[in-house]
Design an enzyme around this catalytic site. Structure first.
Site, mmCIF file in Angstrom:
data_model
loop_
_atom_site.group_PDB
_atom_site.id
_atom_site.type_symbol
_atom_site.label_atom_id
_atom_site.label_comp_id
_atom_site.label_asym_id
_atom_site.label_seq_id
_atom_site.Cartn_x
_atom_site.Cartn_y
_atom_site.Cartn_z
ATOM 1 N N LYS A 103 0.843 -1.196 0.000
ATOM 2 C CA LYS A 103 0.000 0.000 0.000
ATOM 3 C C LYS A 103 0.884 1.254 0.000
ATOM 4 O O LYS A 103 1.971 1.235 0.587
ATOM 5 C CB LYS A 103 -0.861 0.040 1.274
ATOM 6 N N ARG A 177 -10.063 -11.699 2.021
ATOM 7 C CA ARG A 177 -10.940 -12.736 1.447
ATOM 8 C C ARG A 177 -10.277 -14.108 1.459
ATOM 9 O O ARG A 177 -10.952 -15.133 1.474
ATOM 10 C CB ARG A 177 -11.385 -12.335 0.046
#
Length: 238
Positions: A103, A177
């Site tokens: 990020k 996920r």
């Protein structure tokens, strides 16, 4: 219970890593929920490997700390074969760097909140148990951070999930996920009537609905409507 969840979520990531997080939950169950019919099982690295939770382990591969799956079960005193069984599953990413799909700095601040889903479902579990809920409740918390080292999973990796599905990991910042896929498969094996999963899963949610509203997605319209009605009753925007 809300305040306890907030304290967990606000804790600094260098303090609340996966091992510490699991210890805190275990200790809270032993003290606050003592005598309430709660059973605790904690799965570490060895047990997760035995469960074939390879997606969960792939996310943990770059971490300095072992992963933890905290499995709590509450059974009411007057449980019968007709007692409904609800499973709560929470994403517990104690910090998310994005892994090799790193990020940018501005997006990394606040990533200690990536375990907010697990703190939320534990808070709900805690409140339900303290209020002697008439339902059997399973609470499953998947805990790790998503960090970078020479062992961290690389983009383009292919990993086999607990249920046998192979997953091509193109972006290591889509880690939640992966953890939840194995945790949800594990939850299904507990035989619940319903599963409620809470997660800080995607920034697209913030773009779609803003910062005040929680998105609800489900495959059971009747149960989803019950959940929305309950949220409205407690002044939650869902």
């Amino acid at each position: 219970a809300v305040n306890y969840s907030r304290d967990l979520t606000n804790e600094a990531p260098n303090i609340l890593h996966s091992e510490e997080y699991a210890n805190r939950i275990e200790n809270d169950v032993k003290t606050t929920l003592k005598g309430k019919g709660v059973k605790t099982t904690i799965l570490g690295m060895k047990e997760l490997k035995k469960e074939n939770m390879n997606l969960f382990l792939a996310v943990n591969a770059g971490s300095a700390y072992d992963p933890r799956l905290v499995h709590l079960t509450y059974t009411p005193k007057k449980a019968t074969k007709n007692t409904k069984h609800i499973a709560l599953v929470g994403k517990g990413l104690t910090f998310d760097t994005g892994g090799y799909s790193l990020k940018p700095g501005a997006s990394m601040m606040g990533m200690k909140f990536d375990m907010g889903g697990s703190a939320t479902v534990y808070g709900a579990f805690r409140a339900a148990v303290l209020n002697d809920a008439p339902y059997k409740i399973t609470c499953i918390l998947g805990m790790t951070d998503n960090a970078v080292n020479e062992s961290a999973v690389m983009p383009d990796s292919i990993v086999k999930a607990r249920n046998g599905t192979t997953v091509e990991i193109l972006n290591t910042d889509a880690e939640g996920r992966l953890v939840l896929a194995d945790c949800l498969d594990y939850a299904c094996d507990q035989g619940p009537d319903f599963i409620i999963d809470a997660a800080t899963l995607t920034g697209a949610c913030l773009i779609a609905l803003g910062t005040e509203v929680c998105a609800v997605l489900g495959n059971d319209d009747k149960f989803t409507k019950k959940l929305l009605a309950s949220a409205k009753h407690s002044d939650e925007y869902m």
